[in-house]
Enzyme design. Structure first.
Site, mmCIF file in Angstrom:
data_model
loop_
_atom_site.group_PDB
_atom_site.id
_atom_site.type_symbol
_atom_site.label_atom_id
_atom_site.label_comp_id
_atom_site.label_asym_id
_atom_site.label_seq_id
_atom_site.Cartn_x
_atom_site.Cartn_y
_atom_site.Cartn_z
ATOM 1 C CD GLU A 10 -3.038 -1.108 2.168
ATOM 2 O OE1 GLU A 10 -2.820 -0.606 3.278
ATOM 3 O OE2 GLU A 10 -4.149 -1.555 1.830
ATOM 4 C CD GLU A 14 -4.078 -6.060 2.341
ATOM 5 O OE1 GLU A 14 -4.938 -5.429 2.985
ATOM 6 O OE2 GLU A 14 -2.857 -5.851 2.427
HETATM 7 C C1 BG6 Z 1 -4.624 -3.092 4.617
HETATM 8 C C2 BG6 Z 1 -3.285 -3.491 5.148
HETATM 9 O O1 BG6 Z 1 -4.721 -1.717 4.680
HETATM 10 O O2 BG6 Z 1 -5.767 -3.463 5.285
HETATM 11 C C3 BG6 Z 1 -3.317 -4.636 6.146
HETATM 12 O O3 BG6 Z 1 -2.374 -3.772 4.123
HETATM 13 C C4 BG6 Z 1 -4.520 -4.486 7.036
HETATM 14 O O4 BG6 Z 1 -2.094 -4.642 6.842
HETATM 15 C C5 BG6 Z 1 -5.770 -4.558 6.177
HETATM 16 O O5 BG6 Z 1 -4.567 -5.400 8.074
HETATM 17 C C6 BG6 Z 1 -7.071 -4.517 6.940
HETATM 18 O O6 BG6 Z 1 -7.118 -3.378 7.749
HETATM 19 P P1 BG6 Z 1 -7.367 -3.499 9.308
HETATM 20 O O7 BG6 Z 1 -7.111 -2.152 9.841
HETATM 21 O O8 BG6 Z 1 -8.756 -3.928 9.440
HETATM 22 O O9 BG6 Z 1 -6.393 -4.498 9.808
#
Ligand code: BG6
Length: 473
Positions: free
Chosen positions: A176, A370
């Site tokens: 990111e 993701e």
């Molecule tokens: C992304 C990141 O922004 O979102 C992860 O690359 C992160 O590291 C994921 O865990 C989900 O966000 P969160 O804050 O719910 O863990």
């Protein structure tokens, strides 16, 4: 029915800092996340310059992949994963980040992980840096604001590329990378504002150093390891116009260009008119050296990956109340969408829009690395977890991926949903915000056995993969 391409990379994603634990085991040094104490997202949660007595640091143990990797990879194998996205903790290999000799025990750990993956035919997808810059580099160099980190990172790449050249093919240079510019330069860049410089000046200079580091790593791979596929990773900050008001449309375009800035640099390899205009509007004067432009042009990536959880409404309004209702970032609520318990507005169709947008702009293979639903899961007495809400969320996004491939002709390489085995939330440090197919017995304050339990989504995803995306029921 439509088909995902043969060899589509189904799998799940993780990051060392949130998952591995063993923060100071076998010679590992602390990363910035090891000094990020618990608290709520807005209260008492802060980055320390050292690990202090009397605080709880959830990432120290994560969900202990370090000691559970065989069991966890067996679960991934059972689900039929084709790929597993993970990161290599830089400070496990170089405890301070700037040593010349690597920590053999750290290297050995990832050998073990990759060998375990190979047993199940799982292709690792490695993020080289996922929010885990060594703490020493943050404290002594102000992180990525210092150009010296380009060389330290390059050396880290030299070592891991050579060591794992026969075990890893897919690499992402930075997680990111655009998130450095959304108000948290420390998480993504390990740098803080310094006297006499604006936050923007520090942030965009640090980002320039990350672009150089990424481009040099890509060039090294292309020159020496032609079997590697090198990708960039964009954080899913995707904007919709809040209304068709001309000012909202311009705001929508501006906000998206601020994210595409990062793709432009890594996929096209130069500061284009939009990039220059953005820097000018923020009063940033980049310090560049002779040769930087050439480095950027020679280090463009082979594919573009991104995270996708939500969309955000862009509005030109100056009414602060209107701006606080939407997806986390100051933004108005989208009246057509529902949101997760953490306020992320769920928008599967938006994924189709942005797959098209990104493919049209860059004409590179895309990968969703993701996606997923952060939710509170309940572990029943019999060890089951009924997470139909997660299945529903994932199903709708996978349907849209299929349409984008079949109907729009998008070249989509794969899909790794986030936090395939439960891990610590990056944003809030909580354990109760879970994304996985496997439940880990651990709570927000560090209680729990770390025992693993399959959720209902486990069996569902297994079917999805076995049918190559055909059976989504
Ligand atoms: C992304 C990141 O922004 O979102 C992860 O690359 C992160 O590291 C994921 O865990 C989900 O966000 P969160 O804050 O719910 O863990």
């Amino acid at each position: 029915m439509s088909k995902f391409p043969e060899g589509f990379l189904w799998g799940g994603a993780s990051a060392a800092n949130q998952y591995e634990g063993a923060w100071n085991v076998d010679g590992k040094g602390p990363s910035i996340f090891d000094a990020f104490c618990a608290g709520s997202a807005t209260k008492n949660r802060e980055y320390h310059t050292e690990v202090k007595e009397g605080y709880y640091y959830p990432n120290h143990e994560g969900t202990d992949f370090y000691h559970h990797y065989k069991e966890d990879i067996a679960y991934m194998g059972e689900m039929g994963f084709k790929t597993f996205r993970m990161s290599i903790a830089w400070s496990r290999i170089f405890p301070k980040g700037n040593e010349s000799e690597p920590n053999e025990l750290g290297l050995q750990f990832y050998d073990n992980v990759f060998d375990e993956c190979a047993k199940y035919g799982i292709e690792p997808l490695v993020t080289i840096l996922h929010y885990e810059t060594p703490l020493y580099l943050a404290n002594h160099y102000n992180g990525w604001y210092s150009r010296e980190l380009v060389d330290f990172y390059y050396h880290f790449c030299e070592v891991i590329f050579e060591r794992y050249k026969n075990k890893v093919k897919y690499w992402l240079t930075f997680n990111e990378i655009n998130c450095i510019a959304i108000g948290n330069p420390y998480m993504a860049g390990a740098c803080r504002a310094i006297d006499g410089k604006t936050v923007d000046q520090v942030t965009y200079q640090a980002a320039h150093h990350q672009f150089l580091a990424s481009a040099k790593a890509v060039k090294l791979a292309h020159d020496k390891y032609p079997q590697f596929k090198m990708g960039m990773m964009l954080g899913g900050l995707f904007f919709y116009p809040h209304t068709c008001h001309p000012k909202d449309m311009l705001e929508f375009q501006k906000m998206n260009y601020q994210q595409f800035y990062f793709c432009d640099l890594q996929c096209r390899g130069y500061y284009n008119n939009h990039a220059k205009a953005l820097l000018k509007s923020k009063g940033v004067e980049l310090v560049m050296e002779d040769g930087d432009e050439e480095i950027l042009r020679n280090g463009t990536v082979d594919f573009l990956s991104f995270s996708y959880y939500m969309t955000i409404n862009a509005s030109a309004t100056t009414n602060p109340e209107l701006k606080l209702a939407g997806s986390g970032i100051a933004s108005p609520k989208n009246p057509y969408l529902t949101a997760t318990d953490w306020g992320m507005e769920i928008n599967p169709e938006g994924l189709r829009y942005f797959l098209n947008e990104l493919y049209d702009r860059y004409q590179l293979p895309l990968m969703i690395v993701e996606n997923g639903l952060g939710a509170v899961d309940v572990l029943e007495e019999d060890g089951s977890v009924h997470d139909q809400y997660r299945i529903d969320y994932l199903r709708e996004h996978i349907k849209v991926m299929k349409q984008a491939i079949e109907e729009d002709g998008i070249d989509l390489m794969g899909y790794t949903s986030w936090g395939c085995i439960d891990c610590i939330s990056a944003g809030t440090g909580e354990m109760k915000k879970r994304y996985g197919y496997v439940y880990v017995d651990r709570d927000d304050v560090g209680n729990g056995t770390m025992k693993r339990y399959k959720k209902d989504s486990f069996n569902w995803y297994q079917k999805v993969i076995a049918s190559n995306g055909e059976d989504l029921d």
